[in-house]
Motif scaffolding. Sequence first.
Motif, PDB file in Angstrom:
ATOM      1  N   ALA A 103      53.192  54.280  33.049  1.00 25.55           N
ATOM      2  CA  ALA A 103      53.616  52.877  33.105  1.00 25.55           C
ATOM      3  C   ALA A 103      52.550  52.026  33.778  1.00 25.55           C
ATOM      4  CB  ALA A 103      54.946  52.764  33.851  1.00 25.55           C
ATOM      5  N   THR A 104      52.010  52.516  34.889  1.00 26.68           N
ATOM      6  CA  THR A 104      50.936  51.792  35.563  1.00 26.68           C
ATOM      7  C   THR A 104      49.730  51.657  34.651  1.00 26.68           C
ATOM      8  OG1 THR A 104      51.672  52.566  37.735  1.00 26.68           O
ATOM      9  CG2 THR A 104      49.404  51.793  37.576  1.00 26.68           C
ATOM     10  N   GLY A 105      49.382  52.742  33.950  1.00 30.67           N
ATOM     11  CA  GLY A 105      48.232  52.710  33.052  1.00 30.67           C
ATOM     12  C   GLY A 105      48.410  51.706  31.924  1.00 30.67           C
ATOM     13  N   LEU A 106      49.597  51.666  31.323  1.00 30.62           N
ATOM     14  CA  LEU A 106      49.838  50.711  30.238  1.00 30.62           C
ATOM     15  C   LEU A 106      49.769  49.280  30.750  1.00 30.62           C
ATOM     16  CD1 LEU A 106      50.664  49.917  27.385  1.00 30.62           C
ATOM     17  CD2 LEU A 106      53.055  50.330  28.031  1.00 30.62           C
ATOM     18  N   ALA A 107      50.348  49.023  31.920  1.00 32.21           N
ATOM     19  CA  ALA A 107      50.268  47.670  32.486  1.00 32.21           C
ATOM     20  C   ALA A 107      48.817  47.265  32.718  1.00 32.21           C
ATOM     21  CB  ALA A 107      51.067  47.602  33.785  1.00 32.21           C
ATOM     22  N   ARG A 108      47.997  48.208  33.176  1.00 31.67           N
ATOM     23  CA  ARG A 108      46.569  47.916  33.339  1.00 31.67           C
ATOM     24  C   ARG A 108      45.918  47.590  32.001  1.00 31.67           C
ATOM     25  NH1 ARG A 108      44.474  52.807  37.398  1.00 31.67           N
ATOM     26  NH2 ARG A 108      45.756  52.226  39.214  1.00 31.67           N
ATOM     27  N   ASP A 109      46.219  48.382  30.987  1.00 28.71           N
ATOM     28  CA  ASP A 109      45.627  48.155  29.666  1.00 28.71           C
ATOM     29  C   ASP A 109      45.921  46.750  29.155  1.00 28.71           C
ATOM     30  OD1 ASP A 109      44.611  50.737  29.475  1.00 28.71           O
ATOM     31  OD2 ASP A 109      46.333  51.507  28.360  1.00 28.71           O
ATOM     32  N   LEU A 110      47.181  46.364  29.221  1.00 23.34           N
ATOM     33  CA  LEU A 110      47.579  45.060  28.694  1.00 23.34           C
ATOM     34  C   LEU A 110      46.896  43.932  29.452  1.00 23.34           C
ATOM     35  CD1 LEU A 110      51.400  45.737  28.204  1.00 23.34           C
ATOM     36  CD2 LEU A 110      49.634  45.679  26.430  1.00 23.34           C
ATOM     37  N   ALA A 111      46.814  44.058  30.767  1.00 21.57           N
ATOM     38  CA  ALA A 111      46.214  42.993  31.569  1.00 21.57           C
ATOM     39  C   ALA A 111      44.689  42.979  31.458  1.00 21.57           C
ATOM     40  CB  ALA A 111      46.633  43.143  33.029  1.00 21.57           C
ATOM     41  N   ASN A 112      44.067  44.131  31.254  1.00 20.99           N
ATOM     42  CA  ASN A 112      42.609  44.200  31.167  1.00 20.99           C
ATOM     43  C   ASN A 112      42.062  43.703  29.831  1.00 20.99           C
ATOM     44  OD1 ASN A 112      41.720  45.192  33.697  1.00 20.99           O
ATOM     45  ND2 ASN A 112      42.281  47.282  33.144  1.00 20.99           N
ATOM     46  N   THR A 113      42.852  43.742  28.787  1.00 16.54           N
ATOM     47  CA  THR A 113      42.369  43.348  27.462  1.00 16.54           C
ATOM     48  C   THR A 113      41.874  41.909  27.482  1.00 16.54           C
ATOM     49  OG1 THR A 113      43.889  44.878  26.364  1.00 16.54           O
ATOM     50  CG2 THR A 113      43.036  43.044  25.055  1.00 16.54           C
ATOM     51  N   PRO A 114      40.653  41.664  26.992  1.00 12.98           N
ATOM     52  CA  PRO A 114      40.103  40.294  27.044  1.00 12.98           C
ATOM     53  C   PRO A 114      40.908  39.331  26.185  1.00 12.98           C
ATOM     54  CG  PRO A 114      38.676  41.764  25.777  1.00 12.98           C
ATOM     55  CD  PRO A 114      39.697  42.626  26.428  1.00 12.98           C
ATOM     56  N   SER A 115      40.882  38.070  26.579  1.00 11.33           N
ATOM     57  CA  SER A 115      41.775  37.084  25.977  1.00 11.33           C
ATOM     58  C   SER A 115      41.312  36.575  24.627  1.00 11.33           C
ATOM     59  CB  SER A 115      41.988  35.914  26.948  1.00 11.33           C
ATOM     60  OG  SER A 115      42.675  36.364  28.098  1.00 11.33           O
ATOM     61  N   ASN A 116      40.095  36.906  24.192  1.00 12.07           N
ATOM     62  CA  ASN A 116      39.753  36.595  22.805  1.00 12.07           C
ATOM     63  C   ASN A 116      40.468  37.534  21.844  1.00 12.07           C
ATOM     64  OD1 ASN A 116      38.020  38.580  23.901  1.00 12.07           O
ATOM     65  ND2 ASN A 116      36.529  38.289  22.266  1.00 12.07           N
ATOM     66  N   VAL A 117      40.966  38.634  22.349  1.00  8.17           N
ATOM     67  CA  VAL A 117      41.818  39.552  21.588  1.00  8.17           C
ATOM     68  C   VAL A 117      43.286  39.287  21.914  1.00  8.17           C
ATOM     69  CG1 VAL A 117      42.467  41.976  21.264  1.00  8.17           C
ATOM     70  CG2 VAL A 117      40.041  41.335  21.488  1.00  8.17           C
ATOM     71  N   LYS A 118      43.570  39.120  23.189  1.00  9.02           N
ATOM     72  CA  LYS A 118      44.941  39.038  23.686  1.00  9.02           C
ATOM     73  C   LYS A 118      45.457  37.598  23.657  1.00  9.02           C
ATOM     74  CE  LYS A 118      45.325  39.564  28.035  1.00  9.02           C
ATOM     75  NZ  LYS A 118      45.134  40.317  29.271  1.00  9.02           N
ATOM     76  N   ASP A 119      46.120  37.221  22.589  1.00  4.24           N
ATOM     77  CA  ASP A 119      46.826  35.951  22.562  1.00  4.24           C
ATOM     78  C   ASP A 119      48.334  36.245  22.597  1.00  4.24           C
ATOM     79  OD1 ASP A 119      47.409  36.890  20.037  1.00  4.24           O
ATOM     80  OD2 ASP A 119      46.545  35.200  18.954  1.00  4.24           O
ATOM     81  N   PRO A 120      49.191  35.250  22.612  1.00  4.17           N
ATOM     82  CA  PRO A 120      50.627  35.525  22.691  1.00  4.17           C
ATOM     83  C   PRO A 120      51.138  36.442  21.585  1.00  4.17           C
ATOM     84  CG  PRO A 120      50.221  33.238  23.246  1.00  4.17           C
ATOM     85  CD  PRO A 120      48.912  33.795  22.790  1.00  4.17           C
ATOM     86  N   ALA A 121      50.636  36.265  20.363  1.00  5.15           N
ATOM     87  CA  ALA A 121      51.099  37.113  19.264  1.00  5.15           C
ATOM     88  C   ALA A 121      50.675  38.562  19.485  1.00  5.15           C
ATOM     89  CB  ALA A 121      50.548  36.589  17.937  1.00  5.15           C
TER      90      ALA A 121
END
Length: 498
Positions: free
Chosen positions: A176-194
Amino acid sequence: MSVPALPTALPEVEVSTAARRAAPLAVLCRSGDPVPTPVTRAGELSDEWMATVALTGKVGEVQPGPVGSAVRWVAGIGDGEPDQWRAAGAALIRAHNGRLEDGGPAAERHLQVELPPDADEDQVAELVRGLRLGGYTFAVTGEPGKPRARTVRLVVAEAKAEVEAVANRAAVMAAATGLARDLANTPSNVKDPAWLARMATRTAGRAPGVDATVRDHHWLAQHGFGGVLAVGGGSTRPPRLVQLTSGRRRAPHVVLVGKGITFDTGGISVKPADGMHLMRTDMAGGAAVIAAVEAIGRLGLDVRLTALVPCAENHMSGSAYRPGDVVRHYGGRTTEVTNTDAEGRMVMADALAFAVRNLSPDLLVDVATLTGAMKISLGLRTGGLFASDDDVAARVLDAGERAGENWWRMPLSTDSGSVRDEFAESVRSDIADVRQCPPGPGGIAAAMFLREFTEGLPWAHMDIAGPARSDRTYDEVTTGATGFAARTLVELVASYAR
């Protein structure tokens, strides 16, 4: 652009009464006692070697065993407190991965740790967390991935089933900690709301018993989510609302709300350029909620759970919301906007109001990187806790202790005669129902604003602005997003399970 496959692979943990033949073996050593445990291995470490390396057993000390010994590593566990076992596991896996990077043989992809016979459940759980998380890395690169340990075997003398149950649960918590890190670390040119909504569906939405629903900006407009729409209005990438549900209707109902701001410029009230690159982690609260739901599903906890993650980008453009605007939230309450950089509370207010009117929660919890004031108040390793009553606060604090995450309860009261009555009154606006940034201490003022949307329900507000990211590696924490709060949420929900 491609990013690392999510979730990041963490070492698998297995338990056995037999050691592998070719795999390197690690043993543990307490401080003040240079004899490793179990003591049957002490004879394999020569007195000359122990004198040469000045083996102390202090936390984080990892020494390679002497050439020719079956013992490849000796790791210090200090006085043997559970958190020291976690730090030891993290230091050990980092040392072992470093050897693999230097050309260690393929057999060394499998590490094994011999446990002392007196190891208790808390110590084993923390060791597993450290071993799984200590070697975590996230990098967007064209270079081939560095070799990492694939499995860790815990070698026990007896009671394999009991240790296995503890290790398996701890492994889920670490994931769970690892997944939360993954989601937050992903750069925002990839990570938009969708993208964040898709990842929530792919991860938590596929856990046993969890259903995922994603609402787009058209649905949000039809249902009056004015806060989410205002914050997301300045971006070409429209907002989303993620809803994750699980459990039986007759079970206690816990509702989790996580801030999902996928990037935050501050809007018209623009942030300073220094540090803005870190705003890809401004959805760490939402990431913790998504990861916690997946873990809860995998653990099969008997509790009714709903998670809401309002996702938006806070950008500057001709369609961005402005200071001085009045925004109507879900349910009708209005907010006077005074600072567009206080966007988190705007989207959270919609989600809280939706939960109150539609979900009838027994407990309402929100998690957010909300205020820089909390970083000043509590530093970078402790989360701020605001709670509606002592029972809720005690549950969260107990959950944090079990999870190995530090929380400090902050004042939130309207007791007669208290100076904090002034803060409660300061939320009122002359032009709207409430104002977004009332005067007073920043963290408390933000909590007082959010409380306006809870309708007196049992509620906790968890501000993780400090511990959600780290600029250095320590214990099981690595540079970047930390995944803080995910494990606490799992333990909190577990306290309501039947």
